[in-house]
Design a protein around this motif. Structure first.
Motif, PDB file in Angstrom:
ATOM      1  N   MET A   1       0.851  -1.184   0.000  1.00 19.60           N
ATOM      2  CA  MET A   1       0.000   0.000   0.000  1.00 19.60           C
ATOM      3  C   MET A   1       0.886   1.232   0.000  1.00 19.60           C
ATOM      4  N   ASN A   2       0.565   2.136  -0.852  1.00 24.03           N
ATOM      5  CA  ASN A   2       1.394   3.327  -0.950  1.00 24.03           C
ATOM      6  C   ASN A   2       0.521   4.533  -1.231  1.00 24.03           C
ATOM      7  N   ILE A   3       0.039   5.148  -0.177  1.00 24.38           N
ATOM      8  CA  ILE A   3      -0.839   6.292  -0.367  1.00 24.38           C
ATOM      9  C   ILE A   3      -0.199   7.525   0.223  1.00 24.38           C
ATOM     10  N   GLN A   4      -0.628   8.662  -0.288  1.00 28.64           N
ATOM     11  CA  GLN A   4      -0.226   9.909   0.347  1.00 28.64           C
ATOM     12  C   GLN A   4      -1.080  10.037   1.589  1.00 28.64           C
ATOM     13  N   PHE A   5      -0.481   9.973   2.752  1.00 28.37           N
ATOM     14  CA  PHE A   5      -1.327  10.208   3.903  1.00 28.37           C
ATOM     15  C   PHE A   5      -0.852  11.433   4.654  1.00 28.37           C
ATOM     16  N   ASN A   6      -1.745  11.981   5.394  1.00 26.12           N
ATOM     17  CA  ASN A   6      -1.445  13.250   6.029  1.00 26.12           C
ATOM     18  C   ASN A   6      -0.460  13.057   7.173  1.00 26.12           C
ATOM     19  N   LYS A   7       0.483  13.991   7.259  1.00 29.12           N
ATOM     20  CA  LYS A   7       1.440  13.924   8.346  1.00 29.12           C
ATOM     21  C   LYS A   7       0.742  14.046   9.685  1.00 29.12           C
ATOM     22  N   ILE A  36       3.635   0.916  10.722  1.00 34.45           N
ATOM     23  CA  ILE A  36       3.406   1.626   9.471  1.00 34.45           C
ATOM     24  C   ILE A  36       4.728   1.772   8.732  1.00 34.45           C
ATOM     25  N   THR A  37       4.693   1.550   7.414  1.00 39.61           N
ATOM     26  CA  THR A  37       5.907   1.791   6.640  1.00 39.61           C
ATOM     27  C   THR A  37       6.060   3.281   6.406  1.00 39.61           C
ATOM     28  N   LYS A  52       9.053  23.040  18.055  1.00 42.38           N
ATOM     29  CA  LYS A  52       8.874  24.469  17.781  1.00 42.38           C
ATOM     30  C   LYS A  52       7.481  24.934  18.153  1.00 42.38           C
TER      31      LYS A  52
ATOM     32  N   ILE B  56      14.820  14.340   3.371  1.00 47.16           N
ATOM     33  CA  ILE B  56      14.711  14.791   4.760  1.00 47.16           C
ATOM     34  C   ILE B  56      15.128  16.254   4.860  1.00 47.16           C
ATOM     35  N   GLU B  59      12.413  18.491   3.597  1.00 51.74           N
ATOM     36  CA  GLU B  59      11.334  18.664   4.575  1.00 51.74           C
ATOM     37  C   GLU B  59      11.720  19.670   5.652  1.00 51.74           C
ATOM     38  N   LEU B  60      12.965  19.561   6.100  1.00 58.98           N
ATOM     39  CA  LEU B  60      13.417  20.485   7.142  1.00 58.98           C
ATOM     40  C   LEU B  60      13.458  21.921   6.620  1.00 58.98           C
ATOM     41  N   THR B  63       9.890  23.296   6.339  1.00 57.29           N
ATOM     42  CA  THR B  63       9.393  23.691   7.658  1.00 57.29           C
ATOM     43  C   THR B  63       9.979  25.037   8.061  1.00 57.29           C
ATOM     44  N   HIS B  64      11.276  25.165   7.828  1.00 52.74           N
ATOM     45  CA  HIS B  64      11.970  26.398   8.202  1.00 52.74           C
ATOM     46  C   HIS B  64      11.401  27.618   7.471  1.00 52.74           C
ATOM     47  N   GLU B  67       7.848  28.498   8.459  1.00 52.21           N
ATOM     48  CA  GLU B  67       7.796  29.188   9.741  1.00 52.21           C
ATOM     49  C   GLU B  67       8.133  30.674   9.542  1.00 52.21           C
ATOM     50  N   PHE B  91       4.029  16.143  -7.057  1.00 50.97           N
ATOM     51  CA  PHE B  91       2.635  16.412  -6.725  1.00 50.97           C
ATOM     52  C   PHE B  91       2.452  17.891  -6.353  1.00 50.97           C
ATOM     53  N   PHE B 174      -0.560  23.234   4.736  1.00 52.04           N
ATOM     54  CA  PHE B 174      -1.373  22.050   4.535  1.00 52.04           C
ATOM     55  C   PHE B 174      -0.672  21.089   3.571  1.00 52.04           C
ATOM     56  N   ALA B 176       2.551  20.919   2.855  1.00 52.37           N
ATOM     57  CA  ALA B 176       3.798  20.385   3.389  1.00 52.37           C
ATOM     58  C   ALA B 176       3.509  19.223   4.327  1.00 52.37           C
ATOM     59  N   LYS B 177       2.271  19.110   4.782  1.00 50.55           N
ATOM     60  CA  LYS B 177       1.951  18.046   5.721  1.00 50.55           C
ATOM     61  C   LYS B 177       1.568  16.745   5.036  1.00 50.55           C
ATOM     62  N   LEU B 178       1.495  16.753   3.716  1.00 52.37           N
ATOM     63  CA  LEU B 178       1.222  15.498   3.017  1.00 52.37           C
ATOM     64  C   LEU B 178       2.519  14.718   2.892  1.00 52.37           C
ATOM     65  N   VAL B 179       2.462  13.474   3.283  1.00 53.30           N
ATOM     66  CA  VAL B 179       3.684  12.681   3.248  1.00 53.30           C
ATOM     67  C   VAL B 179       3.387  11.364   2.562  1.00 53.30           C
ATOM     68  N   LYS B 180       4.377  10.858   1.855  1.00 53.66           N
ATOM     69  CA  LYS B 180       4.200   9.582   1.204  1.00 53.66           C
ATOM     70  C   LYS B 180       4.451   8.463   2.201  1.00 53.66           C
ATOM     71  N   GLY B 181       3.597   7.490   2.213  1.00 51.49           N
ATOM     72  CA  GLY B 181       3.795   6.371   3.119  1.00 51.49           C
ATOM     73  C   GLY B 181       2.635   5.427   3.016  1.00 51.49           C
ATOM     74  N   GLY B 182       2.632   4.395   3.802  1.00 51.55           N
ATOM     75  CA  GLY B 182       1.507   3.476   3.758  1.00 51.55           C
ATOM     76  C   GLY B 182       1.608   2.449   4.853  1.00 51.55           C
TER      77      GLY B 182
END
Lengths: 107, 186
Positions: A1-7, A36-37, A52, B56, B59-60, B63-64, B67, B91, B174, B176-182
């Motif tokens: 599964m590889n979706i864009q999910f919200n941080k 979670i991966t 911060k 990484i 992303e940093l 954020t900087h 801010e 994207f 908003f 910047a808060k989308l991250v790739k993962g699963g």
């Protein structure tokens, strides 16, 4: 599964893990990646942002094995925030589950 | 990639951050490598699961800059933030750059209209200088009325620009808060 999910979800995981006990970065990363991966490195930028925003604070503590570790601790503000986002998350995931049941049925 | 290569790449992508922050970030990752190694992992394994150091770093940086843009809505801060967020992934190129260009065009058009209205009496005077025969008082009065209207537009644009800038920085946050993962497969 590889979706864009919200941080936001990752943020919730980190804050939830810190609710009962302080933890160091490596420990947080391991706990999360057991479930979670994620690209593990992205937890550190997140931790910096949470610091911060005053949701967590840090302190250094000596460890029995090797150099001291940076521990993350939930602040009062962070705990308050966590109490707000947990019900939001539950509502969201209930909604998604409900839609899956409705669309696909129970499997 | 071993520890040294990883940290070197990460460091290279953090050049634009304040020095103190760079050090702090590198320390976090050094600690991560230290603990991982004491648990019997190799440097290669650790850096592989950490992911791309330049990602990484991006992303940093994002954020900087976000801010900074949130604290001070100056054009240069916003441009840097937009650039940093676009850098996060393809994207974002689509969903950030498009609206940004559109909003920029609207703001620019508003300001140009206001400015053109304000200076319109000058145009009448220039016209008078070039071809004195065509002067009409109607033109002069009309242009003075336009100046008033232009001033109103400029004041309105002041608020509109501020409003759009705040909203857009929020939109960037908003994104910047989308991250790739699963979820894990097992």
């Amino acid at each position: 599964m590889n979706i864009q999910f919200n941080k936001g979800a990752l943020e919730l995981c980190v804050l939830a893990l810190l609710d009962r006990t302080d933890r160091y970065g490596y420990e947080l990363v391991q706990k999360i990646s057991e479930q979670i991966t994620i690209s593990e490195g992205s937890v550190y930028p997140l931790l910096r942002r949470l610091k911060k925003e005053d949701y967590v604070s840090t302190y250094l503590q000596e460890s029995s094995e090797g150099p001291s570790r940076k521990y993350y601790m939930l602040t009062d503000k962070g705990r308050e925030y966590l109490r707000v986002i947990i019900p939001e998350w539950r509502q969201f995931s209930n909604g998604v589950n409900h839609l899956i049941r409705e669309g696909v049925g129970d499997e | 990639m071993n520890r040294e290569q990883f940290l070197k790449k990460l460091n290279a992508s953090l050049k634009k951050l304040p020095h103190e922050e760079q050090e702090d970030i590198l320390e976090d990752f050094q600690e991560h490598f230290d603990i991982g190694k004491s648990e019997g992992k190799t440097e290669e394994e650790i850096s592989k699961s950490l992911g791309s150091p330049s990602q990484i770093g991006k992303e940093l940086l994002a954020t900087h800059y976000l801010e900074k843009a949130g604290n001070d809505y100056s054009a240069s801060n916003i441009f840097r933030a937009v650039w940093a967020v676009i850098g996060l992934g393809f994207f974002n190129l689509v969903i950030v750059l498009g609206p940004f260009v559109a909003l920029l065009a609207i703001i620019l058009a508003g300001w140009i209209t206001g400015a053109a209205f304000i200076v319109s009496p000058l145009m009448v005077l220039i016209n008078l200088a070039i071809s004195p025969g065509t002067f009409e008082f109607f033109d002069l009065f009309f242009s003075i009325a336009l100046t008033g209207l232009g001033l109103l537009i400029a004041i309105g644009m002041l608020y509109a620009t501020r409003f759009i800038a705040t909203g857009f920085v929020r939109y960037l946050n908003f994104n910047a808060k989308l991250v790739k993962g699963g979820l894990k497969h097992e």
